[in-house]
Design a protein around this motif. Sequence first.
Motif, PDB file in Angstrom:
ATOM      1  N   TYR A   1     -13.763   7.706   3.315  1.00  0.00           N
ATOM      2  CA  TYR A   1     -14.382   6.427   2.936  1.00  0.00           C
ATOM      3  C   TYR A   1     -13.392   5.541   2.187  1.00  0.00           C
ATOM      4  N   ARG A   2     -12.747   6.112   1.188  1.00  0.00           N
ATOM      5  CA  ARG A   2     -11.816   5.355   0.346  1.00  0.00           C
ATOM      6  C   ARG A   2     -10.663   4.791   1.179  1.00  0.00           C
TER       7      ARG A   2
ATOM      8  N   MET B   1       0.851  -1.172   0.000  1.00  0.00           N
ATOM      9  CA  MET B   1       0.000   0.000   0.000  1.00  0.00           C
ATOM     10  C   MET B   1       0.902   1.241   0.000  1.00  0.00           C
ATOM     11  N   LYS B   2       0.667   2.126  -0.935  1.00  0.00           N
ATOM     12  CA  LYS B   2       1.446   3.352  -1.021  1.00  0.00           C
ATOM     13  C   LYS B   2       1.122   4.274   0.144  1.00  0.00           C
ATOM     14  N   TYR B   3       2.135   5.032   0.556  1.00  0.00           N
ATOM     15  CA  TYR B   3       1.944   6.005   1.634  1.00  0.00           C
ATOM     16  C   TYR B   3       1.138   7.200   1.135  1.00  0.00           C
ATOM     17  N   SER B   4       0.236   7.688   1.973  1.00  0.00           N
ATOM     18  CA  SER B   4      -0.401   8.973   1.730  1.00  0.00           C
ATOM     19  C   SER B   4      -0.632   9.645   3.077  1.00  0.00           C
ATOM     20  N   ARG B   5      -0.498  10.947   3.092  1.00  0.00           N
ATOM     21  CA  ARG B   5      -0.671  11.715   4.325  1.00  0.00           C
ATOM     22  C   ARG B   5      -2.092  11.548   4.858  1.00  0.00           C
ATOM     23  N   GLN B   6      -3.084  11.575   3.949  1.00  0.00           N
ATOM     24  CA  GLN B   6      -4.475  11.420   4.381  1.00  0.00           C
ATOM     25  C   GLN B   6      -4.698  10.060   5.031  1.00  0.00           C
ATOM     26  N   ARG B   7      -4.126   8.993   4.438  1.00  0.00           N
ATOM     27  CA  ARG B   7      -4.285   7.654   4.994  1.00  0.00           C
ATOM     28  C   ARG B   7      -3.641   7.560   6.378  1.00  0.00           C
TER      29      ARG B   7
ATOM     30  N   SER C   1      -8.142  20.169   7.069  1.00  0.00           N
ATOM     31  CA  SER C   1      -9.454  20.735   6.724  1.00  0.00           C
ATOM     32  C   SER C   1      -9.815  20.546   5.251  1.00  0.00           C
ATOM     33  N   ASN C   2      -8.853  20.146   4.429  1.00  0.00           N
ATOM     34  CA  ASN C   2      -9.117  19.958   2.996  1.00  0.00           C
ATOM     35  C   ASN C   2      -9.545  18.543   2.633  1.00  0.00           C
ATOM     36  N   ILE C   3      -9.508  17.632   3.567  1.00  0.00           N
ATOM     37  CA  ILE C   3      -9.838  16.237   3.261  1.00  0.00           C
ATOM     38  C   ILE C   3     -11.353  16.099   3.059  1.00  0.00           C
ATOM     39  N   SER C   4     -11.729  15.269   2.097  1.00  0.00           N
ATOM     40  CA  SER C   4     -13.155  15.087   1.803  1.00  0.00           C
ATOM     41  C   SER C   4     -13.676  13.810   2.463  1.00  0.00           C
ATOM     42  N   LEU C   5     -14.984  13.753   2.608  1.00  0.00           N
ATOM     43  CA  LEU C   5     -15.618  12.551   3.150  1.00  0.00           C
ATOM     44  C   LEU C   5     -15.332  11.349   2.249  1.00  0.00           C
TER      45      LEU C   5
ATOM     46  N   ASP D   1     -18.572   8.990   9.722  1.00  0.00           N
ATOM     47  CA  ASP D   1     -18.798  10.416   9.985  1.00  0.00           C
ATOM     48  C   ASP D   1     -17.974  10.903  11.176  1.00  0.00           C
ATOM     49  N   GLN D   2     -17.865  10.081  12.210  1.00  0.00           N
ATOM     50  CA  GLN D   2     -17.066  10.465  13.371  1.00  0.00           C
ATOM     51  C   GLN D   2     -15.576  10.507  13.026  1.00  0.00           C
ATOM     52  N   VAL D   3     -15.119   9.559  12.219  1.00  0.00           N
ATOM     53  CA  VAL D   3     -13.726   9.585  11.761  1.00  0.00           C
ATOM     54  C   VAL D   3     -13.494  10.856  10.950  1.00  0.00           C
TER      55      VAL D   3
END
Length: 126
Positions: A43-44, A1-7, A35-39, A24-26
């Motif tokens: 989920y993904r 699995m590739k690294y990502s800051r969001q993950r 603050s730029n991360i999307s729902l 939703d709580q996560v």
Amino acid sequence: MKYSRQREIVTNVIKNSFDHPTVDQVYEKVKKEDSNISLATVYRNLNLLVENGFVKKLSFVDGADHFEPIGKEHHHFVCKQCGKIIDLNINAQFASMDKLIEENFKSKVHSHDLIVYGICNNCLNN
């Protein structure tokens, strides 16, 4: 699995949550860090973490998926009144059940899940 800051942020939120959060709580906790991360991103990433065995999805409460980090095997108590999920660390008592199943069904048990439904102490006292 590739690294990502969001993950990494999503992973850390799950690792540091002891309340079995919903998506939703996560998302609400992740938004505090980015603050730029999307729902959709949350989920993904949750689905990817589940698929790769880093996070467990619990789909037995109130129609919403709940998440917890993969770790020590344990069972759950679910309050039918407030929906709270409580970890039950009572695995030793079930070792004999696994053995009994293996002997009676000529099989090999790899794991099991137990969900106990009832009313939690908080709800009983209110």
